[in-house]
Design an enzyme around this catalytic site. Sequence first.
Site, mmCIF file in Angstrom:
data_model
loop_
_atom_site.group_PDB
_atom_site.id
_atom_site.type_symbol
_atom_site.label_atom_id
_atom_site.label_comp_id
_atom_site.label_asym_id
_atom_site.label_seq_id
_atom_site.Cartn_x
_atom_site.Cartn_y
_atom_site.Cartn_z
ATOM 1 N N ASP A 3 -2.720 22.218 45.338
ATOM 2 C CA ASP A 3 -1.258 22.245 45.363
ATOM 3 C C ASP A 3 -0.815 21.118 46.270
ATOM 4 O O ASP A 3 -1.547 20.722 47.186
ATOM 5 C CB ASP A 3 -0.719 23.562 45.941
ATOM 6 C CG ASP A 3 -0.763 23.566 47.452
ATOM 7 O OD1 ASP A 3 -1.871 23.717 48.012
ATOM 8 O OD2 ASP A 3 0.284 23.356 48.098
ATOM 9 N N GLY A 42 -6.545 23.036 56.494
ATOM 10 C CA GLY A 42 -6.673 22.121 57.629
ATOM 11 C C GLY A 42 -7.050 20.706 57.252
ATOM 12 O O GLY A 42 -7.420 19.907 58.114
ATOM 13 N N ASP A 72 1.426 30.975 49.902
ATOM 14 C CA ASP A 72 0.717 30.635 51.138
ATOM 15 C C ASP A 72 1.056 31.701 52.179
ATOM 16 O O ASP A 72 1.844 32.608 51.918
ATOM 17 C CB ASP A 72 1.082 29.220 51.596
ATOM 18 C CG ASP A 72 2.536 29.099 52.005
ATOM 19 O OD1 ASP A 72 3.237 30.123 52.076
ATOM 20 O OD2 ASP A 72 2.985 27.969 52.240
ATOM 21 N N SER A 73 0.476 31.573 53.348
ATOM 22 C CA SER A 73 0.637 32.632 54.354
ATOM 23 C C SER A 73 1.854 32.419 55.234
ATOM 24 O O SER A 73 2.174 33.280 56.051
ATOM 25 C CB SER A 73 -0.601 32.669 55.248
ATOM 26 O OG SER A 73 -0.643 31.494 56.041
ATOM 27 N N ASP A 112 -3.721 32.120 58.873
ATOM 28 C CA ASP A 112 -4.665 31.322 59.653
ATOM 29 C C ASP A 112 -3.906 30.405 60.603
ATOM 30 O O ASP A 112 -2.680 30.345 60.563
ATOM 31 C CB ASP A 112 -5.529 30.461 58.714
ATOM 32 C CG ASP A 112 -4.693 29.481 57.909
ATOM 33 O OD1 ASP A 112 -3.451 29.668 57.810
ATOM 34 O OD2 ASP A 112 -5.250 28.519 57.366
ATOM 35 N N GLN A 134 -11.419 26.850 58.082
ATOM 36 C CA GLN A 134 -10.836 25.869 58.998
ATOM 37 C C GLN A 134 -11.977 25.119 59.709
ATOM 38 O O GLN A 134 -13.105 25.139 59.221
ATOM 39 C CB GLN A 134 -9.886 26.548 59.996
ATOM 40 C CG GLN A 134 -8.586 27.060 59.372
ATOM 41 C CD GLN A 134 -7.631 25.936 58.954
ATOM 42 O OE1 GLN A 134 -7.809 24.768 59.315
ATOM 43 N NE2 GLN A 134 -6.627 26.290 58.137
#
Lengths: 376, 376
Positions: free
Chosen positions: A271, A221, A92-93, A146, A194
């Site tokens: 996930d 989101g 993930d970010s 994001d 998003q």
Amino acid sequence: MQFDLQHTDAKSRARAGTITTDHGQIQTPIFMPVGTAGTVKAVHQRELKEDIKAQIILGNTYHLYMRPGLDIIEQAGGLHKFNGWDKPILTDSGGYQVYSLADNRKIVEEGVHFQSHKDGSRHFFTPESIMDIQRTIGADIIMAFDECTPYPCEYDYAEKSMHMTNRWLDRCINRFDETEGKYGYSQTLFPIVQGSVYKDLRTQSAEYIASKEREGNAIGGLSVGEPAEDMYEMTDHVCGILPTDKPRYLMGVGTPANILECIALGVDMFDCVMPTRNARNGMLFTTQGIINIRNEKWKDDFTPIDPELGGYASTFYTKGYLRHLITSNEILGAQIASIQNLTFYLWLVGEARKQILNDNFASWKETMVKKVSQRL
Amino acid sequence: MQFDLQHTDAKSRARAGTITTDHGQIQTPIFMPVGTAGTVKAVHQRELKEDIKAQIILGNTYHLYMRPGLDIIEQAGGLHKFNGWDKPILTDSGGYQVYSLADNRKIVEEGVHFQSHKDGSRHFFTPESIMDIQRTIGADIIMAFDECTPYPCEYDYAEKSMHMTNRWLDRCINRFDETEGKYGYSQTLFPIVQGSVYKDLRTQSAEYIASKEREGNAIGGLSVGEPAEDMYEMTDHVCGILPTDKPRYLMGVGTPANILECIALGVDMFDCVMPTRNARNGMLFTTQGIINIRNEKWKDDFTPIDPELGGYASTFYTKGYLRHLITSNEILGAQIASIQNLTFYLWLVGEARKQILNDNFASWKETMVKKVSQRL
């Protein structure tokens, strides 16, 4: 990365496909166990492969950046070499953890200022730095930086945030496309839709993301506290916009029923920490339904945990023994329950795939949602 | 139970033998992993068997009596059926935990009054009740109910206590011999030599214990804080009195060096929480010496944990990865380190056995004590 869409179910949008990465293939729909800090909690790497039959695992950029740190991961030759998992990895970010864990965070156009939740140290993440970090971690699939809006979220905030996420995406893409993987295998970047629970914002976001024509797309989101109906409605809507020839990843979802419903809507990848986190608290997902193993009723049940599921942990250990371990806070309890739950999640998406290939997914899903949701 | 003494080392009292129980054979000298509450902490049963190559494990009567409780163990069909470990099990008498863990304990001639350290509930253990409890748990080898004197201990107290332990032994034997195993296999009772660090008391105790002619004998009350020299001296002295044709079990010992030294003195069986407890704190026992994996120096060491030892955990995972897991309090760290340490302990006694059979133990031991004691 390559995605081959093999079949779409006759009576739903459920899809069966194959993702090919330099670390091997992934049969979709797929569930990705969460390996937060380079380890799927309480599970050995060979158990992930041989018992659970995981095909891809997740790493959390925020946690890995904090510990062991990028220098160690780079010296090891990337996360695959560091933890010994030689199949695909997705990171993930880090954004979600910055918003949910970190202290004193401040979001500005340039990026996010925050302090570590562990030691208070100050950090600044930008779309560019997050690309560089994920290049160094070396996951096969990396995520755009994001802002994941909370729920509930005012329309105005959601709209502004979504536009900023889009601008950040452009910066992510620029940085990603002008850099290369560090360890001799290729990486791919998924952008994230998003827009909170607002259909028109989701439309704008999904259209923008689709226009970037990356190799896969994600829906973020959701599963942040909104009613399941909203999650399904947004997912349905977004899946109608995102291209059909690319994998769709619904981030952070969810219960077995959530997963089956969203497969029906056209999602390919999932996930969630639920199977492992709930395992450690004694909540078991089984082929027969949900078990709270702390319940007194299981104390003298000496039948295997889930014989229909098969595999070592599910057939060797009994419910009564596992209850004893969990109520005594024994580590082995967390180990057994984690293997049970992850094996079940992987079994569930594998069965879904079979049903899709047989054009029988929609009716199977109706029965299965009830079965896996019932409390035993 | 049967004990076949196969060989005694040419230059020490080290012995190689075979113990045969209804749950299989044990090659001595042997180390028994401690499975406190019916689980060797952080280790799966198949790992105990296939990776660690444990031949017998220990259960703690006090802990099992508290949780899951005797009714559950009896309903399961004994501890072997409850936890799925189908090789030999030894249970201690619970006395050590009563003295070290329980609250408000009061020792009287009849037995010991105490309160649970978990819930404050009141209990009363007697030699007779402890025999009944161990009959119900169903271990292959069960221990007499004794008083384990602390260190230091006044001579008068040690003398009185040793005599009471002897009287309790008679009551244990009476009860044991008039009852039978509950699950269709036989059990055997080991008496325990006490006497603190006083040679004349140890003599009296060992002679009394030897006169009972049970199938095996134990040495207790050591490794409780006394200098290692005292432990060796007492062990040496007692081994000279206990019969040679029966296995000798030194309770609660110890470090790898302690074990090698006491094998040389004629001890056949050992147990200790050290390999598992220290593993969880990041202390590794390896074929090359002792590693504190929390030490900064290991953070970028990407060599396997202990390649010479072999096996999955020791060769698959690196020191740098394990350090990350342990310093991050990840459960997998405890799992890996526990397997490493137990595999090493079982390897060590297995190597000792080979050296004994080759009449080379004494000189091998001198080299090995230094090697396994050094800090890396």
